[in-house]
Motif scaffolding. Structure first.
Motif, PDB file in Angstrom:
ATOM      1  N   GLU A   4       0.874  -1.172   0.000  1.00 17.36           N
ATOM      2  CA  GLU A   4       0.000   0.000   0.000  1.00 17.36           C
ATOM      3  C   GLU A   4       0.911   1.222   0.000  1.00 17.36           C
ATOM      4  O   GLU A   4       1.696   1.420   0.923  1.00 17.36           O
ATOM      5  N   ARG A   6       1.160   4.582   0.697  1.00 15.91           N
ATOM      6  CA  ARG A   6       0.516   5.720   1.357  1.00 15.91           C
ATOM      7  C   ARG A   6       1.174   7.018   0.924  1.00 15.91           C
ATOM      8  O   ARG A   6       2.374   7.065   0.668  1.00 15.91           O
ATOM      9  N   ASP A   7       0.379   8.074   0.855  1.00 17.64           N
ATOM     10  CA  ASP A   7       0.893   9.329   0.288  1.00 17.64           C
ATOM     11  C   ASP A   7       1.166  10.419   1.315  1.00 17.64           C
ATOM     12  O   ASP A   7       1.423  11.555   0.955  1.00 17.64           O
ATOM     13  N   ARG A   8       1.137  10.084   2.587  1.00 20.75           N
ATOM     14  CA  ARG A   8       1.420  11.055   3.666  1.00 20.75           C
ATOM     15  C   ARG A   8       2.218  10.379   4.770  1.00 20.75           C
ATOM     16  O   ARG A   8       2.019   9.202   5.055  1.00 20.75           O
ATOM     17  N   GLU A  10       2.909   9.369   8.439  1.00 19.57           N
ATOM     18  CA  GLU A  10       1.997   9.105   9.556  1.00 19.57           C
ATOM     19  C   GLU A  10       2.358   9.872  10.818  1.00 19.57           C
ATOM     20  O   GLU A  10       1.553   9.933  11.736  1.00 19.57           O
ATOM     21  N   THR A  13       2.214  14.136   9.148  1.00 19.14           N
ATOM     22  CA  THR A  13       1.023  14.232   8.288  1.00 19.14           C
ATOM     23  C   THR A  13       1.066  15.354   7.251  1.00 19.14           C
ATOM     24  O   THR A  13       0.145  15.501   6.480  1.00 19.14           O
ATOM     25  N   GLU A  29       3.634  -1.780   6.841  1.00 14.99           N
ATOM     26  CA  GLU A  29       3.443  -0.705   5.870  1.00 14.99           C
ATOM     27  C   GLU A  29       3.128   0.651   6.495  1.00 14.99           C
ATOM     28  O   GLU A  29       2.587   1.530   5.837  1.00 14.99           O
ATOM     29  N   CYS A  30       3.434   0.820   7.789  1.00 12.74           N
ATOM     30  CA  CYS A  30       3.378   2.153   8.378  1.00 12.74           C
ATOM     31  C   CYS A  30       4.398   2.974   7.598  1.00 12.74           C
ATOM     32  O   CYS A  30       5.494   2.495   7.308  1.00 12.74           O
ATOM     33  N   THR A  31       4.046   4.194   7.248  1.00 12.15           N
ATOM     34  CA  THR A  31       4.860   4.977   6.314  1.00 12.15           C
ATOM     35  C   THR A  31       5.231   6.323   6.917  1.00 12.15           C
ATOM     36  O   THR A  31       4.373   7.021   7.464  1.00 12.15           O
TER      37      THR A  31
END
Length: 61
Positions: A4, A6-8, A10, A13, A29-31
């Motif tokens: 996944e 992600r576009d930001r 975490e 933000t 998948e923490c980004t």
């Protein structure tokens, strides 16, 4: 199975993370953006796992 993308970040933000931008992820998948990842000593605050460079995905032509 694809990651996944992600576009930001975490944590802050506000950091936009396009698919071709450098980012750090854990096995869940923490980004995070690179500055936040380094500030956290490359340890995920959610799971305690190692943050590693997210592979870059080429955008469709």
């Amino acid at each position: 199975m694809a990651l996944e993308m992600r576009d930001r970040c975490e944590r802050c933000t506000t950091a936009a993370l396009p698919h071709d931008a450098p980012a750090l992820i854990c096995s869940y998948e923490c980004t995070f953006c690179v500055p936040c990842g380094k500030a956290m000593s490359t340890v995920c605050p959610n799971c305690g796992g190692e943050l590693v460079a997210r592979p870059r995905r080429a955008l469709p032509a």
